[in-house]
Scaffold this active site. Sequence first.
Site, PDB file in Angstrom:
ATOM      1  N   ASP A   1     -20.308  -5.473 -35.437  1.00 43.20           N
ATOM      2  CA  ASP A   1     -21.044  -6.739 -35.428  1.00 43.20           C
ATOM      3  C   ASP A   1     -22.248  -6.626 -36.339  1.00 43.20           C
ATOM      4  OD1 ASP A   1     -20.939  -9.417 -33.784  1.00 43.20           O
ATOM      5  OD2 ASP A   1     -23.040  -8.917 -34.063  1.00 43.20           O
TER       6      ASP A   1
ATOM      7  N   ARG B   1     -12.771 -12.918 -38.244  1.00 44.12           N
ATOM      8  CA  ARG B   1     -12.616 -12.700 -36.795  1.00 44.12           C
ATOM      9  C   ARG B   1     -11.155 -12.513 -36.396  1.00 44.12           C
ATOM     10  NH1 ARG B   1     -17.363 -14.325 -33.597  1.00 44.12           N
ATOM     11  NH2 ARG B   1     -18.969 -13.429 -34.906  1.00 44.12           N
TER      12      ARG B   1
ATOM     13  N   TYR C   1     -31.778 -13.868 -36.206  1.00 42.80           N
ATOM     14  CA  TYR C   1     -31.523 -13.389 -34.836  1.00 42.80           C
ATOM     15  C   TYR C   1     -32.661 -12.493 -34.344  1.00 42.80           C
ATOM     16  CZ  TYR C   1     -26.788 -15.251 -35.117  1.00 42.80           C
ATOM     17  OH  TYR C   1     -25.715 -16.096 -35.219  1.00 42.80           O
TER      18      TYR C   1
ATOM     19  N   ARG D   1     -10.937 -12.832 -29.537  1.00 42.43           N
ATOM     20  CA  ARG D   1     -10.512 -13.252 -28.195  1.00 42.43           C
ATOM     21  C   ARG D   1      -9.285 -14.137 -28.155  1.00 42.43           C
ATOM     22  NH1 ARG D   1     -16.461 -15.154 -27.190  1.00 42.43           N
ATOM     23  NH2 ARG D   1     -16.126 -15.319 -29.410  1.00 42.43           N
TER      24      ARG D   1
ATOM     25  N   ARG E   1     -10.695  -4.964 -24.881  1.00 47.93           N
ATOM     26  CA  ARG E   1     -12.109  -5.171 -24.565  1.00 47.93           C
ATOM     27  C   ARG E   1     -12.360  -4.902 -23.085  1.00 47.93           C
ATOM     28  NH1 ARG E   1     -15.426 -10.766 -24.719  1.00 47.93           N
ATOM     29  NH2 ARG E   1     -13.992 -11.056 -22.983  1.00 47.93           N
TER      30      ARG E   1
HETATM   31  C1  LIG Z   1     -23.401 -14.431 -36.968  1.00 45.00           C
HETATM   32  C2  LIG Z   1     -22.465 -13.250 -36.787  1.00 45.00           C
HETATM   33  C3  LIG Z   1     -22.391 -12.376 -35.663  1.00 45.00           C
HETATM   34  N1  LIG Z   1     -21.409 -11.446 -35.936  1.00 45.00           N
HETATM   35  C4  LIG Z   1     -20.829 -11.706 -37.147  1.00 45.00           C
HETATM   36  C5  LIG Z   1     -21.507 -12.800 -37.720  1.00 45.00           C
HETATM   37  C6  LIG Z   1     -21.271 -13.352 -39.097  1.00 45.00           C
HETATM   38  C7  LIG Z   1     -20.038 -14.184 -39.198  1.00 45.00           C
HETATM   39  C8  LIG Z   1     -20.118 -15.514 -38.516  1.00 45.00           C
HETATM   40  O1  LIG Z   1     -20.889 -16.376 -38.964  1.00 45.00           O
HETATM   41  O2  LIG Z   1     -19.359 -15.701 -37.543  1.00 45.00           O
HETATM   42  C9  LIG Z   1     -19.768 -10.956 -37.837  1.00 45.00           C
HETATM   43  C10 LIG Z   1     -18.694 -10.335 -37.037  1.00 45.00           C
HETATM   44  N2  LIG Z   1     -18.558 -10.263 -35.668  1.00 45.00           N
HETATM   45  C11 LIG Z   1     -17.412  -9.589 -35.361  1.00 45.00           C
HETATM   46  C12 LIG Z   1     -16.807  -9.142 -36.560  1.00 45.00           C
HETATM   47  C13 LIG Z   1     -15.609  -8.198 -36.540  1.00 45.00           C
HETATM   48  C14 LIG Z   1     -14.588  -8.292 -37.509  1.00 45.00           C
HETATM   49  C15 LIG Z   1     -13.716  -9.534 -37.499  1.00 45.00           C
HETATM   50  O3  LIG Z   1     -14.098 -10.501 -38.180  1.00 45.00           O
HETATM   51  O4  LIG Z   1     -12.610  -9.480 -36.909  1.00 45.00           O
HETATM   52  C16 LIG Z   1     -17.584  -9.644 -37.620  1.00 45.00           C
HETATM   53  C17 LIG Z   1     -17.353  -9.535 -39.110  1.00 45.00           C
HETATM   54  C18 LIG Z   1     -16.893  -9.333 -34.010  1.00 45.00           C
HETATM   55  C19 LIG Z   1     -17.353 -10.176 -32.900  1.00 45.00           C
HETATM   56  N3  LIG Z   1     -18.648 -10.530 -32.604  1.00 45.00           N
HETATM   57  C20 LIG Z   1     -18.682 -11.240 -31.438  1.00 45.00           C
HETATM   58  C21 LIG Z   1     -17.344 -11.350 -30.943  1.00 45.00           C
HETATM   59  C22 LIG Z   1     -16.945 -11.992 -29.639  1.00 45.00           C
HETATM   60  C23 LIG Z   1     -17.382 -11.044 -28.573  1.00 45.00           C
HETATM   61  C24 LIG Z   1     -16.462 -10.933 -27.402  1.00 45.00           C
HETATM   62  O5  LIG Z   1     -15.378 -10.304 -27.507  1.00 45.00           O
HETATM   63  O6  LIG Z   1     -16.861 -11.413 -26.350  1.00 45.00           O
HETATM   64  C25 LIG Z   1     -16.512 -10.682 -31.854  1.00 45.00           C
HETATM   65  C26 LIG Z   1     -15.029 -10.463 -31.752  1.00 45.00           C
HETATM   66  C27 LIG Z   1     -19.917 -11.760 -30.753  1.00 45.00           C
HETATM   67  C28 LIG Z   1     -20.964 -12.374 -31.592  1.00 45.00           C
HETATM   68  N4  LIG Z   1     -21.549 -11.782 -32.678  1.00 45.00           N
HETATM   69  C29 LIG Z   1     -22.457 -12.675 -33.232  1.00 45.00           C
HETATM   70  C30 LIG Z   1     -22.478 -13.834 -32.444  1.00 45.00           C
HETATM   71  C31 LIG Z   1     -23.321 -15.071 -32.727  1.00 45.00           C
HETATM   72  C32 LIG Z   1     -21.560 -13.641 -31.412  1.00 45.00           C
HETATM   73  C33 LIG Z   1     -21.298 -14.564 -30.239  1.00 45.00           C
HETATM   74  C34 LIG Z   1     -20.528 -15.745 -30.659  1.00 45.00           C
HETATM   75  C35 LIG Z   1     -19.063 -15.516 -30.450  1.00 45.00           C
HETATM   76  O7  LIG Z   1     -18.744 -15.124 -29.315  1.00 45.00           O
HETATM   77  O8  LIG Z   1     -18.264 -15.770 -31.371  1.00 45.00           O
HETATM   78  C36 LIG Z   1     -23.253 -12.400 -34.442  1.00 45.00           C
END
Ligand SMILES: Cc1c2[nH]c(c1CCC(=O)O)Cc1[nH]c(c(CCC(=O)O)c1C)Cc1[nH]c(c(CCC(=O)O)c1C)Cc1[nH]c(c(C)c1CCC(=O)O)C2
Length: 346
Positions: A75, A25, A152, A29, A38
């Site tokens: 994602d 990540r 999911y 944010r 964003r």
């Molecule tokens: C389970 C999972 C998801 N997404 C992901 C996983 C597996 C890794 C883990 O266990 O964290 C993987 C993921 N999600 C994102 C990336 C991008 C690359 C990176 O790592 O920088 C990657 C590799 C962006 C993201 N994916 C998400 C964000 C935050 C969204 C925002 O900007 O509001 C980002 C940067 C949103 C997201 N996406 C997901 C959830 C549960 C959420 C909400 C929770 C949260 O807000 O952290 C599903």
Amino acid sequence: MTANKTILRALAGETLPTPPIWMMRQAGRYLPEYRATRAEAGDFLSLCYNPELAAEVTLQPIRRYGFDASILFADILLVPQALGADLWFVTGEGPRLSTITTKAEMEALKPADAIHDHLAPIYETVRILSRELPEETTLIGFAGAPWTVATYMIAGKGTPVQGPAHALKDENPEVFNALMERITLATIEYLDMQIKAGAEVVKLFDSWAGSLEGTDFDRYSTEPLRQIISALKARHPGVPVIAFPRGAGARFANLHAATGADCIAVDDGVSAEWVAEHVQPHGCVQGNLKSSHMVTGGDALVQETRAICDALSKGPHIFNLGHGITPDADPENVQLMIDTVRGTRG
Ligand SMILES: Cc1c2[nH]c(c1CCC(=O)O)Cc1[nH]c(c(CCC(=O)O)c1C)Cc1[nH]c(c(CCC(=O)O)c1C)Cc1[nH]c(c(C)c1CCC(=O)O)C2
């Protein structure tokens, strides 16, 4: 080119004097420049599907910190959406999806090879990145592993112990297995296209593997990972794969051999000494630093970072966190971690 890329050298099994580093990540944010882009995109999904802006947020942590690898901004839930599920994000809560729990809902999903039109913007992001990244930076593509994605799709949201997915697995194996197979095939096609577009490494996130017990772990985490990796290796023999079955605990020890992954990413539930003794002898390892150190910083961060580097110094190692950095992290602490790993501070 490979010769200069430290991440690819570690993935090939080389022990480097300083471990290469990137962060789960890393585009997120906690960075003000991410929040600004964003906002420009409108929302998170619009950002994922805007190749120019998705490439921009992928590049931001590379510019700020000079990480050795960059991970595609996208994602894991874009694959369910490409298969026909509805997907939206509720601010402050997380993802929501239309659910798949019946034969009719399963049969309404698209076939695995019909995902590419929907995912074309992601492939375009990869192409932009492979042109624009510095030549020493490795580009990592990724997807969710079938079990995690299924949790999911079945529940329609994140759940604490993945109850709905366990229930479907136990009560309606026909629908559950059909869904797992559809995700497995779609993931192979998706990662194949990311590699063709320029991804040099791919990573599979099995974030909820830890809730699978006994033979369920082998069947629904290890086995689909093995199938995806063997299909990708047949098509792209030189492209390394990182697998992250989070929460695997003692089972991390067997997973290079059982999945065929070049690197096993570990969470913070195991000690670095244990990883050195039981996992690293089988291949490259990545991860382990508690992401809360990015919030708290200070001496504890420095000590723990050094301890992980020391424990894993005798084999192939990529420095990373045990899970994603959180929005409340301080960007200064990320710099402190990097300087500590590279020995340029203190
Ligand atoms: C389970 C999972 C998801 N997404 C992901 C996983 C597996 C890794 C883990 O266990 O964290 C993987 C993921 N999600 C994102 C990336 C991008 C690359 C990176 O790592 O920088 C990657 C590799 C962006 C993201 N994916 C998400 C964000 C935050 C969204 C925002 O900007 O509001 C980002 C940067 C949103 C997201 N996406 C997901 C959830 C549960 C959420 C909400 C929770 C949260 O807000 O952290 C599903």
